[in-house]
Motif scaffolding. Sequence first.
Motif, mmCIF file in Angstrom:
data_model
loop_
_atom_site.group_PDB
_atom_site.id
_atom_site.type_symbol
_atom_site.label_atom_id
_atom_site.label_comp_id
_atom_site.label_asym_id
_atom_site.label_seq_id
_atom_site.Cartn_x
_atom_site.Cartn_y
_atom_site.Cartn_z
ATOM 1 N N LEU A 47 0.865 -1.172 0.000
ATOM 2 C CA LEU A 47 0.000 0.000 0.000
ATOM 3 C C LEU A 47 0.905 1.226 0.000
ATOM 4 O O LEU A 47 1.740 1.388 0.882
ATOM 5 N N ALA A 48 0.765 2.078 -1.012
ATOM 6 C CA ALA A 48 1.620 3.260 -1.100
ATOM 7 C C ALA A 48 0.771 4.519 -1.011
ATOM 8 O O ALA A 48 -0.242 4.634 -1.685
ATOM 9 N N VAL A 49 1.183 5.440 -0.165
ATOM 10 C CA VAL A 49 0.417 6.674 0.034
ATOM 11 C C VAL A 49 1.158 7.839 -0.615
ATOM 12 O O VAL A 49 2.355 8.001 -0.426
ATOM 13 N N ASP A 50 0.442 8.625 -1.400
ATOM 14 C CA ASP A 50 1.016 9.820 -2.021
ATOM 15 C C ASP A 50 0.246 11.049 -1.568
ATOM 16 O O ASP A 50 -0.914 10.957 -1.182
ATOM 17 N N ALA A 51 0.896 12.208 -1.665
ATOM 18 C CA ALA A 51 0.270 13.440 -1.173
ATOM 19 C C ALA A 51 -0.668 14.044 -2.212
ATOM 20 O O ALA A 51 -0.351 14.095 -3.394
ATOM 21 N N SER A 52 -1.826 14.510 -1.740
ATOM 22 C CA SER A 52 -2.755 15.174 -2.647
ATOM 23 C C SER A 52 -2.404 16.655 -2.744
ATOM 24 O O SER A 52 -1.735 17.209 -1.883
ATOM 25 N N SER A 53 -2.860 17.274 -3.821
ATOM 26 C CA SER A 53 -2.654 18.712 -3.983
ATOM 27 C C SER A 53 -3.532 19.455 -2.986
ATOM 28 O O SER A 53 -4.727 19.178 -2.880
ATOM 29 N N PRO A 54 -2.956 20.400 -2.246
ATOM 30 C CA PRO A 54 -3.773 21.123 -1.267
ATOM 31 C C PRO A 54 -4.806 22.030 -1.941
ATOM 32 O O PRO A 54 -5.743 22.470 -1.300
ATOM 33 N N PHE A 55 -4.644 22.296 -3.242
ATOM 34 C CA PHE A 55 -5.538 23.227 -3.913
ATOM 35 C C PHE A 55 -6.678 22.512 -4.624
ATOM 36 O O PHE A 55 -7.837 22.851 -4.464
ATOM 37 N N SER A 56 -6.349 21.499 -5.410
ATOM 38 C CA SER A 56 -7.405 20.829 -6.176
ATOM 39 C C SER A 56 -7.899 19.566 -5.487
ATOM 40 O O SER A 56 -8.966 19.066 -5.793
ATOM 41 N N GLY A 57 -7.112 19.018 -4.563
ATOM 42 C CA GLY A 57 -7.474 17.741 -3.957
ATOM 43 C C GLY A 57 -7.061 16.556 -4.809
ATOM 44 O O GLY A 57 -7.164 15.414 -4.388
ATOM 45 N N GLY A 58 -6.581 16.806 -6.012
ATOM 46 C CA GLY A 58 -6.140 15.726 -6.900
ATOM 47 C C GLY A 58 -4.749 15.237 -6.516
ATOM 48 O O GLY A 58 -4.021 15.897 -5.796
ATOM 49 N N THR A 59 -4.393 14.048 -7.011
ATOM 50 C CA THR A 59 -3.121 13.434 -6.636
ATOM 51 C C THR A 59 -2.494 12.748 -7.840
ATOM 52 O O THR A 59 -3.206 12.138 -8.638
ATOM 53 N N ILE A 60 -1.184 12.822 -7.948
ATOM 54 C CA ILE A 60 -0.493 11.973 -8.915
ATOM 55 C C ILE A 60 0.132 10.827 -8.129
ATOM 56 O O ILE A 60 0.941 11.042 -7.230
ATOM 57 N N LEU A 61 -0.317 9.606 -8.434
ATOM 58 C CA LEU A 61 0.125 8.429 -7.693
ATOM 59 C C LEU A 61 1.272 7.796 -8.472
ATOM 60 O O LEU A 61 1.058 7.132 -9.480
ATOM 61 N N GLY A 62 2.499 8.007 -8.008
ATOM 62 C CA GLY A 62 3.642 7.664 -8.847
ATOM 63 C C GLY A 62 4.526 6.547 -8.331
ATOM 64 O O GLY A 62 5.576 6.281 -8.901
ATOM 65 N N ASN A 63 4.125 5.864 -7.259
ATOM 66 C CA ASN A 63 5.029 4.868 -6.673
ATOM 67 C C ASN A 63 5.115 3.585 -7.478
ATOM 68 O O ASN A 63 6.089 2.873 -7.429
ATOM 69 N N ARG A 64 4.043 3.324 -8.208
ATOM 70 C CA ARG A 64 3.916 2.037 -8.868
ATOM 71 C C ARG A 64 4.958 1.808 -9.961
ATOM 72 O O ARG A 64 5.429 0.685 -10.157
ATOM 73 N N ILE A 65 5.338 2.892 -10.628
ATOM 74 C CA ILE A 65 6.262 2.783 -11.767
ATOM 75 C C ILE A 65 7.536 2.029 -11.385
ATOM 76 O O ILE A 65 8.056 1.237 -12.146
ATOM 77 N N ARG A 66 8.011 2.283 -10.146
ATOM 78 C CA ARG A 66 9.307 1.715 -9.744
ATOM 79 C C ARG A 66 9.236 0.224 -9.414
ATOM 80 O O ARG A 66 10.240 -0.386 -9.146
ATOM 81 N N MET A 67 8.045 -0.323 -9.309
ATOM 82 C CA MET A 67 7.977 -1.734 -8.917
ATOM 83 C C MET A 67 7.097 -2.572 -9.829
ATOM 84 O O MET A 67 6.894 -3.748 -9.578
ATOM 85 N N GLN A 68 6.605 -1.974 -10.913
ATOM 86 C CA GLN A 68 5.610 -2.663 -11.728
ATOM 87 C C GLN A 68 6.092 -4.010 -12.266
ATOM 88 O O GLN A 68 5.340 -4.969 -12.301
ATOM 89 N N ASP A 69 7.367 -4.080 -12.672
ATOM 90 C CA ASP A 69 7.858 -5.334 -13.262
ATOM 91 C C ASP A 69 7.756 -6.490 -12.263
ATOM 92 O O ASP A 69 7.305 -7.576 -12.598
ATOM 93 N N THR A 70 8.173 -6.209 -11.013
ATOM 94 C CA THR A 70 8.071 -7.235 -9.971
ATOM 95 C C THR A 70 6.623 -7.616 -9.722
ATOM 96 O O THR A 70 6.283 -8.795 -9.609
ATOM 97 N N LEU A 71 5.749 -6.592 -9.627
ATOM 98 C CA LEU A 71 4.343 -6.857 -9.335
ATOM 99 C C LEU A 71 3.734 -7.765 -10.387
ATOM 100 O O LEU A 71 3.043 -8.736 -10.071
ATOM 101 N N SER A 72 4.006 -7.458 -11.673
ATOM 102 C CA SER A 72 3.420 -8.252 -12.751
ATOM 103 C C SER A 72 3.938 -9.680 -12.716
ATOM 104 O O SER A 72 3.183 -10.628 -12.861
ATOM 105 N N ARG A 73 5.245 -9.805 -12.500
ATOM 106 C CA ARG A 73 5.845 -11.130 -12.584
ATOM 107 C C ARG A 73 5.391 -12.041 -11.445
ATOM 108 O O ARG A 73 5.197 -13.232 -11.633
ATOM 109 N N TYR A 74 5.220 -11.464 -10.257
ATOM 110 C CA TYR A 74 4.917 -12.311 -9.102
ATOM 111 C C TYR A 74 3.451 -12.247 -8.658
ATOM 112 O O TYR A 74 3.080 -12.869 -7.673
ATOM 113 N N GLY A 75 2.650 -11.464 -9.378
ATOM 114 C CA GLY A 75 1.235 -11.367 -9.011
ATOM 115 C C GLY A 75 0.997 -10.757 -7.641
ATOM 116 O O GLY A 75 0.093 -11.143 -6.920
#
Lengths: 321, 146
Positions: free
Chosen positions: A80-108
């Motif tokens: 579970l990865a937590v990212d910070a939301s924008s204090p103005f719009s409330g929107g968030t860019i969730l960017g942690n997944r990029i660094r681990m996607q290959d492992t996640l896909s391979r091992y389910g």
Amino acid sequence: MDTLSIVRGITAGDQRIVARAISIIEEDNDRSYEIIRSIYGMTGHAHIIGITGPPGVGKSTMIGVLSRKLTEMGKKVSILAVDASSPFSGGTILGNRIRMQDTLSRYGIYMRSVSNRGMTGGLSRSTWNIVKVLDAAGSDFIIIETVGAGQSDIDIVYLADTVIVTLAPGLGDSIQAIKSGMMEIGDIFVINKMDREDSFFALKDIMDNVYERNGWMPRVVGTNSLKGEGYDDLIRAIDDHRTFSVAHGGKRRIRYREEVRLALSRIVERHVWKEFGKLLESGEMDSYYDEHLDPNTVATEIFAQNNGLSQGNSVERRVEF
Amino acid sequence: MEAGKNLSSSRPIKVLLAKPAIDGHDRGIFVLARALRDAGMDVIYAGLLPTPEQVVDIAISEDVDVIGLSLLNGAHMTAFKKVVDLLKERGVEDIAVVGGGIIPDDDKPKLEAIGVTGNYGPGTPLSTIIEHIRKRGEEARKKKEM
């Protein structure tokens, strides 16, 4: 989907239903609590690892390697990865997944990114309950990555069984800066990027600054995530701390108390906004402003007048000179 | 920020942005990621070179409302379709798919026919794209709640 099918899906470890359940939990309404109530009996098995540290030290990459190693050992890992939301719009860019996607896909491995929804402390309000879903889904390890804002990311100390503080060589003064906050919360300190220059100085700097806390001497481990070096030591340290914390079972009781406190303050807060929120929009605010009345006095007065606790004494509004 | 905003039980629209083929032109998708965040959405970028399988895996794990696909290399007819096919194969009907990039006018109706809407090219105002994603996201959210 009805609650019973969701609960069944969670306990069967069905990733799609787990994903949907987490969305419902994030909505933080009566339905969310109904699900938590139904699965609570099946929680408590997972060992929760919290990973925190300043931005850019390699937390996400480290989780990728760590989750791979644990999966290879036959353990079921959720992230579970937590990212910070924008204090103005409330929107968030969730960017942690990029660094681990290959492992996640391979091992389910199941991984979820969530926004902190404006909460400080490095976690979102719903993080605590999302962890319960992952726990009930049969995880052996749940790895939580906090926002990574540095000194203020300390809520994890309540939520995690084992807190890993990640640092990297060359942070220099920022290591000084986090000493008061983060040096106190780590059960394990990891110096990542050990291939960098001066990495052994960083390692020594941390070793000189950790002290025994509640019977546990924090471990300091050096890793290199590119080559996977040092991870066997890290896993051993996690395992040792797990054995230690099982033997000294106080931490989960502290967490339980903290969870009740959080739930209570959520109920109070919701109640307060329902009662008082509309008063903030009222025309009286303008007259207080025109009177140049200090905000604290106004708040005290509004509270006293509207919650039935008022004893009939009006609050001293202004000191006369 | 209005009072009690954080207590709202409504969840922002969640969007996955991806370039599901060999295409490194990611400037556009970065601009869009930021614009969607500024419009109050939760945005996940799948990184460079994900396979269509990975895109669908991420969309399901993260329970997104919309997948935004972008390709500037001409592979959209194969790659976008592959994503749509995989979603269908896995029985996912409550995630909307929108497209964008260098897409010839002739291809647009064909993409629409398989459910990939939008298909905006360079020069499209960001507000147009945001509105479209919001609309498709809300439709998907309604299906999820059924």
